[in-house]
Design a protein around this motif. Sequence first.
Motif, short mmCIF file in Angstrom:
data_model
loop_
_atom_site.label_atom_id
_atom_site.label_comp_id
_atom_site.label_asym_id
_atom_site.label_seq_id
_atom_site.Cartn_x
_atom_site.Cartn_y
_atom_site.Cartn_z
N LEU A 87 23.36 54.30 -35.02
CA LEU A 87 22.91 55.00 -36.22
C LEU A 87 22.12 54.06 -37.13
N ALA A 88 22.58 52.82 -37.26
CA ALA A 88 21.85 51.85 -38.09
C ALA A 88 20.45 51.61 -37.54
N ASP A 89 20.34 51.49 -36.22
CA ASP A 89 19.02 51.28 -35.60
C ASP A 89 18.12 52.49 -35.81
N ALA A 90 18.70 53.70 -35.68
CA ALA A 90 17.93 54.92 -35.89
C ALA A 90 17.48 55.03 -37.35
N THR A 91 18.36 54.66 -38.25
CA THR A 91 18.03 54.70 -39.68
C THR A 91 16.89 53.74 -39.99
N LEU A 92 16.91 52.60 -39.34
CA LEU A 92 15.86 51.60 -39.54
C LEU A 92 14.49 52.16 -39.14
N VAL A 93 14.44 52.91 -38.04
CA VAL A 93 13.19 53.51 -37.58
C VAL A 93 12.67 54.49 -38.62
N ARG A 94 13.54 55.39 -39.08
CA ARG A 94 13.11 56.39 -40.07
C ARG A 94 12.76 55.74 -41.41
N ALA A 95 13.53 54.70 -41.79
CA ALA A 95 13.25 54.02 -43.06
C ALA A 95 11.87 53.37 -43.03
N GLN A 96 11.50 52.81 -41.89
CA GLN A 96 10.18 52.18 -41.78
C GLN A 96 9.08 53.23 -41.87
N GLY A 493 6.23 61.40 -40.61
CA GLY A 493 5.57 60.90 -39.40
C GLY A 493 6.56 60.62 -38.29
N THR A 494 6.06 60.11 -37.20
CA THR A 494 6.91 59.82 -36.05
C THR A 494 6.37 58.60 -35.32
N VAL A 495 7.14 58.11 -34.38
CA VAL A 495 6.75 56.97 -33.55
C VAL A 495 6.96 57.37 -32.10
N GLU A 496 5.95 57.18 -31.30
CA GLU A 496 6.06 57.55 -29.90
C GLU A 496 7.17 56.74 -29.22
N GLY A 497 8.04 57.46 -28.54
CA GLY A 497 9.15 56.80 -27.86
C GLY A 497 10.40 56.68 -28.70
N ALA A 498 10.30 57.04 -30.00
CA ALA A 498 11.47 56.92 -30.89
C ALA A 498 11.98 58.28 -31.33
N ILE A 500 14.17 60.32 -30.11
CA ILE A 500 15.63 60.48 -30.04
C ILE A 500 16.29 59.80 -31.23
N GLN A 501 15.82 58.60 -31.57
CA GLN A 501 16.39 57.88 -32.72
C GLN A 501 16.13 58.63 -34.02
N ILE A 502 14.92 59.17 -34.18
CA ILE A 502 14.59 59.91 -35.39
C ILE A 502 15.50 61.12 -35.51
N ARG A 503 15.70 61.83 -34.39
CA ARG A 503 16.58 63.00 -34.41
C ARG A 503 18.02 62.59 -34.74
N GLU A 504 18.47 61.44 -34.24
CA GLU A 504 19.84 60.98 -34.52
C GLU A 504 20.05 60.78 -36.02
#
Length: 772
Positions: A87-96, A493-498, A500-504
């Motif tokens: 969850l922390a890693d997924a949050t990092l993706v969305r926060a960026q 926005g979104t990041v290609e390949g991420a 699943i993390q964004i959805r999490e």
Amino acid sequence: MFARSAKKALASIPSRQKFRFRGCLQDARHVRALATQVQHHIPASVDDKALVGVFDNPNPSSGSSPFGTTGLFGHPSLTHPASLISLADATLVRAQLLTDRILRARESQSELLKVVKNLDRLSDMLCGVIDLAELVRNAHPDRMWVDAANQAYETLCEFMNVLNTHVGLYEVLKAVLSDPAIVKTLSPEAYQTALIFWRDFEKSAIDLPPAERNTFVSLSSDILVLGRQFLEGANAPRPPASIKPSELTGLKDKGMGVRLQLQAQFTQRDLFVYPGSMQAHMIMRSAPEEEPRRRVYLAANSSTPEQIEVLETLLRKRAELARLVGRESFAHMTLDDKMAKTPDNVYNFLDALLKHTQPFAKRALRTLSQRKQAHHGLSSLPIIQSWDRDFYCPPEPPAPPIPLPALTLGTVFMGLSRLFQHLYGISLRPADSSSGEVWHTDVHKLEVVDQDKGIIGWIYADLFARRGKASGAAHYTVRCSRRTDDDDQHRDGTVEGAEIQIRESEDFEAVKRHRLPNQEGVFQLPLVVLLCEFPRPSIAKGPTVLEWHEVLTLFHEMGHAMHSMIGRTEYQNVAGTRCATDFVELPSILMEHFLNSPSVLSLFDADESNTVRQIGNHHNDPCHSIDTYSQILLAAVDQVYHSEVVIDPSFDSTAELVKLHNARGLIPHVPGTSFQTQFGHLFGYGATYYSYLFDRAIASRVWRDVFANNPLSRETGEKYKCEVLRYGGGKDPWSMVSSLLDAPELEVGNAEAMREVGRWKIEDDVGQPGRH
């Protein structure tokens, strides 16, 4: 800035302020119509009585639902330790992604209009996981969960440190606040939130050249490391005092005294008594001879040169940090967004408080001196030394104002729920938790229910002592209030390949959202955890019976909890207890005052079969004023240590302590002692230790002028809810206090207002606070 303390917090004024305030007035009119009914107690409901069973039954039948399975706090994904790291890693993706969106905001006017909202959303996105991880680190019994929480916490805090000194974010916010047309669109709450970000950026050396900004980051890191070292030293055991067996003759505590003397005779050597031990406390309270008490006191207040050096280096680094951002001292830097505003105003408050308290403290000191004179058969009054305090005036535990039957934990919760119904139309209701929702079988889930709006939040009560659990009492804000239906997250926005993390991360946040009846918008509802360490009920011993100081602690922490529940704002940076440090303790200390009222105490009796009546003054520690005076001096020491004097290469923390004692102290400083290395609040409350005294003074005045005559009045409770609690940190605290007390002279919050609060009599026989 982006992460605020889970145990502190901040609130906000609604964007549709007129509609919301009108609703509050309508509530108040409704209450006036019911005023005559409030004179009689609202009877204990089925839910109120159910609280007794939940907390007093050693094997409660309810609490865990056999049908539902979920993860921590109802998040389906949080079922195992690794999920927290994920969850922390997924949050990092969305926060960026959200950070990048904010950085592009100047490309369109519509995005600039959403900058404050998106900054608050970014802060909440990170805080939502960091605050959860902070709770897990302190409460979860499984080491793997604790390790995962530490990793998640460190990962997101590292990113937050980048945001706190991010020039791009600062420039975007600057563009927003420099545009009058945009500022005009901001609600008072949104503008307050924007100012919080702005001030925090400025405190982070954001407008300095890169080299100096790097110095700021380096100093900040050094301060954190030194702070941890200082706290370790503050809590480290002190060396023992050597006590001769003959010096223990005549101990008041016969049992312990005989055992110590037998131990000395058996070993045929002096006794080594460690500060903080039962033996040390017994000697300080019971030893007729002065010498053993003196030696125990010296041992308890000793420091190594290394401990003093760590503290003084910490103070110098803080001063350097303040100078780097153009402030005269660390106190100046810290106080500019507090109620006090400046160190001079704090001194005005403390000076007024010292002048008020000094006559009472001197009178108590004379009483001790007379006792010492009689004890030694002296012809004149002797000087009271620091090691005399507990012997001639043994500290006694706080006691209720009237005789009460034994109060079980469940009975106290029932009384709290009934009190909140009287004041706010809000009650506590036991709720089943699904399998996996809580971290220990001791944890009980409570729904906080408004009579008009339904469930407005949740309290998870983890109240029983167990190995590995953080000690003391605490209120953790795991989730803050925030309006969510205007998040506009699809534009992040979104990041290609991420994907699943964004959805999490999105699924994690979706669980928090709720639409309340009779209210516009979708909100993230507050969720708090209360941690205490009461004895667990058992079949053999029965329910947990609370000592009076434990009842005070529970009321204190529930004051924080209700602030979190009622301060349910549109921006999380100003929600509930997310407010100024020197304002946050007001609701919790005020709750302790309610325990002085017989009518409130009668709420502990579900059937009202016992008559509760006032029977005169209750126990009052004659030395209470001495302790209050000493606490004021500590607040003054905190100000000195965070003033410009620490820049001087010859700064000596012990010498400054001695100087203050010689100028303002009542009991002489003891040569060879250096208590400052054990004053742990110097780190966590640097330059703000005065806050508890300050809020205690305000709480006493609020109790006296607003609640004392009719503490169960719904009209009064509604006024307090509408003019103070609901705003959290979204309104100037001076304005709230001024409005509540009908004291317009306080609204400006200037030096005279600080002096006025200092002059108010502090009536705090209600005991000690819980964890801040």
